[in-house]
Structure formats: structure tokens, C-alpha cells
Enzyme design. Structure first.
Site, mmCIF file in Angstrom:
data_model
loop_
_atom_site.group_PDB
_atom_site.id
_atom_site.type_symbol
_atom_site.label_atom_id
_atom_site.label_comp_id
_atom_site.label_asym_id
_atom_site.label_seq_id
_atom_site.Cartn_x
_atom_site.Cartn_y
_atom_site.Cartn_z
ATOM 1 N N ILE A 1 0.858 -1.178 0.000
ATOM 2 C CA ILE A 1 0.000 0.000 0.000
ATOM 3 C C ILE A 1 0.899 1.234 0.000
ATOM 4 O O ILE A 1 1.670 1.454 0.941
ATOM 5 C CB ILE A 1 -0.909 0.017 1.244
ATOM 6 C CG1 ILE A 1 -1.735 -1.267 1.330
ATOM 7 C CG2 ILE A 1 -1.826 1.224 1.215
ATOM 8 C CD1 ILE A 1 -2.459 -1.425 2.646
ATOM 9 N N ASP B 1 2.833 1.446 3.421
ATOM 10 C CA ASP B 1 3.835 2.500 3.215
ATOM 11 C C ASP B 1 3.187 3.664 2.473
ATOM 12 O O ASP B 1 3.740 4.177 1.500
ATOM 13 C CB ASP B 1 5.024 1.935 2.424
ATOM 14 C CG ASP B 1 6.166 2.930 2.298
ATOM 15 O OD1 ASP B 1 6.254 3.845 3.137
ATOM 16 O OD2 ASP B 1 6.960 2.792 1.349
ATOM 17 N N HIS C 1 1.527 7.636 5.875
ATOM 18 C CA HIS C 1 2.132 7.597 7.210
ATOM 19 C C HIS C 1 1.309 8.337 8.266
ATOM 20 O O HIS C 1 1.740 8.439 9.419
ATOM 21 C CB HIS C 1 3.567 8.134 7.209
ATOM 22 C CG HIS C 1 4.442 7.511 6.171
ATOM 23 N ND1 HIS C 1 4.482 6.154 5.972
ATOM 24 C CD2 HIS C 1 5.295 8.060 5.269
ATOM 25 C CE1 HIS C 1 5.320 5.882 4.993
ATOM 26 N NE2 HIS C 1 5.818 7.020 4.544
#
Length: 243
Positions: A68, A139, A142
Site C-alpha cells: 500500500i 507504506d 504515514h
């Protein structure tokens, strides 16, 4: 010596050090394709060393791997990490998921899907159509809320004994953070999942099905980012649910 010169000198030293002492196959591939999961490109997180130790027993297995978040560099039309996984897991089915369109990428047994990692609907559709997954790499933005929604929504689609990995737990974009949402790293460290981004049912599922959570530091070269601890979490699902 100027700050720029110190960074350049430090970067050259690290490249020499890593090329000498860290020669595992996954790190070599990350450096070859230019992803920051390795030890040379961009932030040089060096997550590849930990992934290699965790996943090398699966290299020749017909697994399904989902990543991701495909590329943080807006001028790039490539997805270097997909090339890494394609080379490292030759028998795997590789799926990339990103809010941007990566449909131009063509790799053997690799599919890219456009969607929003903060949308439960998008994530459940992703899991229902493409799961179960042996490995999920988160990823994306965040942002704490996005990380937690992705974990809570997709963990049911992880195979027993499989892995859900969350990168860059030590850095969140300020414009996407909310004071009402606890940091994902804090939740994982505490071992409980009480958050406005996670429903009570999702929290119960995570508590019952997570076998272990391992943390690893980033080797981020950024001078301004001094907190490199517990930047990567590798979460393993129970192989068999206890009676």
C-alpha cells in the site's frame, strides 16, 4: 564544514559501510531499483535487512504480497518497490495499491489498483477481491489514522501466520495528523488498540489474532529526524487461534 558537506560525507561513508557489510539479496535489490527500503536511495531506511530475515523462508513460495503506497516521489512514474518484490519473490502474486494511477506499470503477475488507504470501503473491496494476503506492506501517507484504518480493515485478510508491516512509524505528516488520534507506534507499543480510528469490533479482532509485534529502527540519514527508533513494525498473525 557546512551542513551540506557533512551530509554528503556521511552519505558516502554509509554507502561504503553498507556495501561492505550488508549484502543480503533484498538489500541488493532495493539498492538496485532505488527504493528507500534499502541502504543507498533517498532516506536510506535499511528496512530491507529486517524484511530479508523475516521473509526469506517464503522466497520460493507462491505467496500473495500487497504493498500500500507505491512511490513517495511525485515526479516518478515508476514503483521501485514493486520491482523489488517481483525479483525477490519470483513465484509470488504482487499487488500494488495507491491513491494515484499506476496502471501503466507492466510486470509479470503484478497488478496495480487505484484506491484510498483511508477508505474502509476501498480497503475491504481490495481484501475481498484479492485476498487473502501472506504479506502486507503499509507504506502510504504515514498518517496515524490512515495506518490504523488500514491495519484494522485489512488484518482479517491476512493469512494465518502471515505478516502486516507498517513503515515510518516515527514520522507523520503534520497536515494529516489529528490530536484525537493516538500515534500508531504508541498503540503497538502498548499492545492495545483503543483509538477513534479503530472500531471496538476491529480492536477485539486485532487483540485476538495478533501473535507478535516486532519493532525495528530506521537508519534514516535525515539530519532533522533524530527519532529513528521503532520506525518499522512487523506484525505477525496467529497461525492457529487459541481455544
Amino acid at each position: 564544514m557546512s551542513l551540506r558537506s557533512r551530509i554528503a560525507l556521511r552519505t558516502r561513508f554509509r554507502r561504503l559501510l553498507f556495501s561492505t557489510f550488508y549484502r543480503d539479496e533484498l538489500t541488493r535489490l532495493c539498492n538496485k531499483y532505488g527504493t528507500d527500503k534499502g541502504t543507498i536511495a533517498h532516506a536510506q531506511h535499511a528496512y530491507s535487512r529486517h524484511y530479508h530475515r523475516a521473509f526469506r523462508h517464503l522466497r520460493d513460495s507462491p505467496i500473495t504480497l500487497l504493498e500500500i503506497g507505491l512511490c513517495a516521489y511525485t515526479n516518478s512514474r515508476i514503483a521501485p518497490s514493486l520491482a523489488v518484490w517481483r525479483s525477490y519473490f519470483p513465484k509470488a502474486r504482487i499487488i500494488g495499491f495507491d491513491i494515484n494511477d499506476f496502471s501503466h506499470i507492466e510486470m509479470y503477475n503484478c497488478t496495480t489498483i487505484q484506491g484510498d488507504s483511508s477508505s474502509r470501503n476501498d480497503l475491504h473491496e481490495l481484501g475481498q477481491i484479492n485476498g487473502p494476503f501472506d504479506i502486507i506492506i503499509e507504506d502510504a501517507s504515514h498518517a496515524s489514522r490512515h495506518q490504523q484504518v488500514a491495519l484494522a480493515s485489512l488484518f482479517p485478510y491476512v493469512r494465518p501466520g502471515g505478516f502486516f508491516c507498517i513503515e515510518d512509524l516515527n514520522w507523520q505528516p503534520k497536515d494529516l495528523e489529528s490530536g484525537a488520534i493516538p500515534k500508531t507506534r504508541a498503540l503497538l507499543r502498548a499492545g492495545h488498540f483503543s483509538s477513534p480510528a479503530i472500531t471496538p469490533d476491529e480492536s477485539s479482532y486485532l487483540s485476538e489474532h495478533i501473535d507478535q509485534i516486532r519493532f525495528f529502527n530506521s537508519w534514516d540519514i535525515g539530519i532533522g529526524n533524530k527519532d529513528r527508533t521503532d520506525a518499522l513494525a512487523i506484525i505477525q498473525k496467529r497461525a492457529i487461534l487459541a481455544a
